[in-house]
Design an enzyme around this catalytic site. Structure first.
Site, PDB file in Angstrom:
ATOM      1  N   THR A  97      12.575  -1.792  20.621  1.00 12.32           N
ATOM      2  CA  THR A  97      13.337  -2.737  19.803  1.00 12.32           C
ATOM      3  C   THR A  97      14.626  -2.124  19.257  1.00 12.32           C
ATOM      4  O   THR A  97      14.700  -0.898  19.049  1.00 12.32           O
ATOM      5  CB  THR A  97      12.464  -3.184  18.602  1.00 12.32           C
ATOM      6  OG1 THR A  97      13.268  -3.888  17.652  1.00 12.32           O
ATOM      7  CG2 THR A  97      11.847  -2.005  17.875  1.00 12.32           C
ATOM      8  N   TYR A 128       7.553  -0.856  11.210  1.00 14.11           N
ATOM      9  CA  TYR A 128       7.609  -1.488  12.533  1.00 14.11           C
ATOM     10  C   TYR A 128       8.511  -0.680  13.470  1.00 14.11           C
ATOM     11  O   TYR A 128       8.106  -0.256  14.550  1.00 14.11           O
ATOM     12  CB  TYR A 128       8.113  -2.939  12.403  1.00 14.11           C
ATOM     13  CG  TYR A 128       8.516  -3.535  13.729  1.00 14.11           C
ATOM     14  CD1 TYR A 128       7.561  -3.766  14.714  1.00 14.11           C
ATOM     15  CD2 TYR A 128       9.857  -3.836  14.009  1.00 14.11           C
ATOM     16  CE1 TYR A 128       7.935  -4.285  15.952  1.00 14.11           C
ATOM     17  CE2 TYR A 128      10.230  -4.354  15.237  1.00 14.11           C
ATOM     18  CZ  TYR A 128       9.263  -4.580  16.198  1.00 14.11           C
ATOM     19  OH  TYR A 128       9.636  -5.080  17.423  1.00 14.11           O
TER      20      TYR A 128
HETATM   21  N1  UFG Z   1      17.881 -15.430   9.091  1.00 16.22           N
HETATM   22  C1  UFG Z   1      18.227 -16.372   8.147  1.00 16.22           C
HETATM   23  N2  UFG Z   1      17.280 -17.296   7.794  1.00 16.22           N
HETATM   24  C2  UFG Z   1      16.022 -17.297   8.326  1.00 16.22           C
HETATM   25  C3  UFG Z   1      15.692 -16.333   9.306  1.00 16.22           C
HETATM   26  C4  UFG Z   1      16.649 -15.399   9.656  1.00 16.22           C
HETATM   27  O1  UFG Z   1      19.331 -16.388   7.626  1.00 16.22           O
HETATM   28  O2  UFG Z   1      15.211 -18.148   7.947  1.00 16.22           O
HETATM   29  C5  UFG Z   1      18.902 -14.448   9.501  1.00 16.22           C
HETATM   30  C6  UFG Z   1      18.476 -13.013   9.283  1.00 16.22           C
HETATM   31  O3  UFG Z   1      18.812 -12.591   7.986  1.00 16.22           O
HETATM   32  C7  UFG Z   1      19.252 -12.299  10.377  1.00 16.22           C
HETATM   33  C8  UFG Z   1      19.360 -13.331  11.515  1.00 16.22           C
HETATM   34  O4  UFG Z   1      19.095 -14.581  10.896  1.00 16.22           O
HETATM   35  O5  UFG Z   1      20.528 -12.006   9.948  1.00 16.22           O
HETATM   36  C9  UFG Z   1      18.344 -13.113  12.609  1.00 16.22           C
HETATM   37  O6  UFG Z   1      17.054 -12.975  12.017  1.00 16.22           O
HETATM   38  P1  UFG Z   1      15.717 -12.933  12.862  1.00 16.22           P
HETATM   39  O7  UFG Z   1      14.599 -12.817  11.874  1.00 16.22           O
HETATM   40  O8  UFG Z   1      15.679 -14.053  13.827  1.00 16.22           O
HETATM   41  O9  UFG Z   1      15.861 -11.607  13.701  1.00 16.22           O
HETATM   42  P2  UFG Z   1      16.174 -10.099  13.210  1.00 16.22           P
HETATM   43  O10 UFG Z   1      17.606  -9.830  13.559  1.00 16.22           O
HETATM   44  O11 UFG Z   1      15.729  -9.851  11.830  1.00 16.22           O
HETATM   45  O12 UFG Z   1      15.139  -9.315  14.133  1.00 16.22           O
HETATM   46  C10 UFG Z   1      15.511  -8.599  15.232  1.00 16.22           C
HETATM   47  C11 UFG Z   1      14.305  -8.511  16.140  1.00 16.22           C
HETATM   48  C12 UFG Z   1      13.237  -7.637  15.511  1.00 16.22           C
HETATM   49  C13 UFG Z   1      13.834  -6.331  15.046  1.00 16.22           C
HETATM   50  C14 UFG Z   1      15.011  -6.552  14.146  1.00 16.22           C
HETATM   51  C15 UFG Z   1      15.677  -5.241  13.773  1.00 16.22           C
HETATM   52  O13 UFG Z   1      13.766  -9.805  16.389  1.00 16.22           O
HETATM   53  O14 UFG Z   1      12.226  -7.380  16.465  1.00 16.22           O
HETATM   54  O15 UFG Z   1      15.974  -7.342  14.802  1.00 16.22           O
HETATM   55  O16 UFG Z   1      16.401  -5.373  12.577  1.00 16.22           O
HETATM   56  F1  UFG Z   1      12.916  -5.622  14.357  1.00 16.22           F
END
Ligand code: UFG
Length: 327
Positions: free
Chosen positions: A116, A140
């Protein structure tokens, strides 16, 4: 060639199975069904089992002649990993060692591991290249990096070759809408926005609008799940052709803010929904963008799906999901 897909009843694993089957590989799905769905395991044989169950794994390696193992079984919720680190180290690290032990015992020495972007933690520069500093900030990401290090040591000590794929933001769904994203609970941005567009969620929350980015919201690199699947098949072929242990970022190199994602969903679905702007979610880096040049150079891999494709396929899937109960 036969591929054992551990976690093949989950989101990314099932898309890989479908493509493997289409490309003529034999597929054996091994999944505990804790987070996977039996109905997602429709390409190849299915065995229900846990990767921590050495006996069950041993039976599988005895019954099927496996050439390559792909490993998608992991707990993936960052917040949960902070609250329950033991669960993450046990499942993501200890159980992976059990799987690796059984592979070696049965003479299987080619392995593809789902890693990841979280291994990079708070990256210092964009786009992120594979050699950049690895400094995960939650259990994680640490659990994934630990397995990566174990695999390096295996390559030194044993006749054992592997590929680690560091996914950026996996998204989208099978264009036939047979399978797609269905996490419980769902924490990922795109399915949550689509749920709001479907009226199944009152609103979508935007976590932080004061980042130093073009519109104040976080920037991510969204990559279609079928592009990830294609990389896995190229990875298997690379190992089968004698390729050495390696590791690759998998992203599209694109950079979309949360606000741009909301706009894309409005455009693709033709629907509007309520947006609530709240404080930052702890641990979110402002930018996560991949350089995938290495995968392009060595595996001849190039993403084929655009952001519109990602949202369109996810939308069709999310509408199907609203009408059925997954089993
Ligand atoms: N976000 C929102 N509202 C929500 C959900 C997400 O604003 O309800 C934002 C988050 O803050 C982030 C973006 O949307 O900026 C993407 O969020 P996700 O949860 O969809 O994905 P992440 O970028 O947090 O997760 C990804 C991978 C993970 C990994 C992570 C590392 O899916 O496996 O990056 O930081 F761990």
């Amino acid at each position: 060639m036969a591929i054992l897909v551990a976690g093949g009843a989950g989101y990314i694993g099932s898309h890989v199975c479908k493509l493997l089957h289409k490309r003529g590989f034999s597929v054996v799905v091994y999944d505990s069904l804790i987070h996977g769905y039996r109905s997602f395991a429709k390409w190849g044989e299915f065995v229900q089992g846990d990767i921590g169950d050495a006996e069950c794994l041993s039976l599988v390696f005895t019954r099927f002649k496996i050439d390559v193992v792909m490993h998608f079984c992991a707990f993936i919720e960052v917040g949960e990993s902070v609250a329950e680190p033991e669960k993450y180290y046990k499942n993501n690290v200890q159980n992976t060692i059990t799987l690796l032990e059984q592979m070696r015992k049965h003479g299987v020495n080619k392995f593809i591991f789902s890693s990841t972007a979280a291994v990079y933690g708070m990256p210092e520069r964009m786009p992120i290249a594979e050699e950049d500093r690895k400094a995960p900030i939650n259990p994680y990401g640490k659990s994934k990096l630990m397995v990566e290090q174990i695999l390096e040591d295996y390559a030194q000590a044993y006749d054992f070759r592997s590929i680690r794929f560091r996914y950026f933001n996996a998204a989208g769904a099978d264009p036939d809408a047979e399978i797609g994203e269905a996490h419980v609970p769902e924490t990922h941005l795109i399915p949550l926005i689509l749920d709001a567009a479907l009226g199944r969620r009152e609103s979508i929350k935007v976590f932080g609008t004061d980042y130093d980015t073009k519109d104040g919201t976080c920037v991510r690199d969204y990559i279609h799940v079928n592009d990830l699947a294609d990389a896995h098949i190229r990875g298997a072929e690379y190992l089968l052709d004698g390729g050495q242990t390696s590791y690759f970022n998998l992203g599209s190199g694109s950079d979309f803010t949360v606000r741009e994602m909301l706009e894309t969903v409005r455009r693709v679905t033709g629907r509007d929904f309520k947006v609530v702007e709240i404080e930052r979610r702890p641990g979110d880096p402002p930018y996560l963008i991949a350089s995938s040049d290495k995968a392009q150079k060595i595996l001849d891999w190039k993403p084929g799906f655009s952001l519109e494709d990602i949202v369109r396929t996810a939308w069709v899937w999310q509408k199907c999901l609203a009408d059925k109960t997954l089993t």
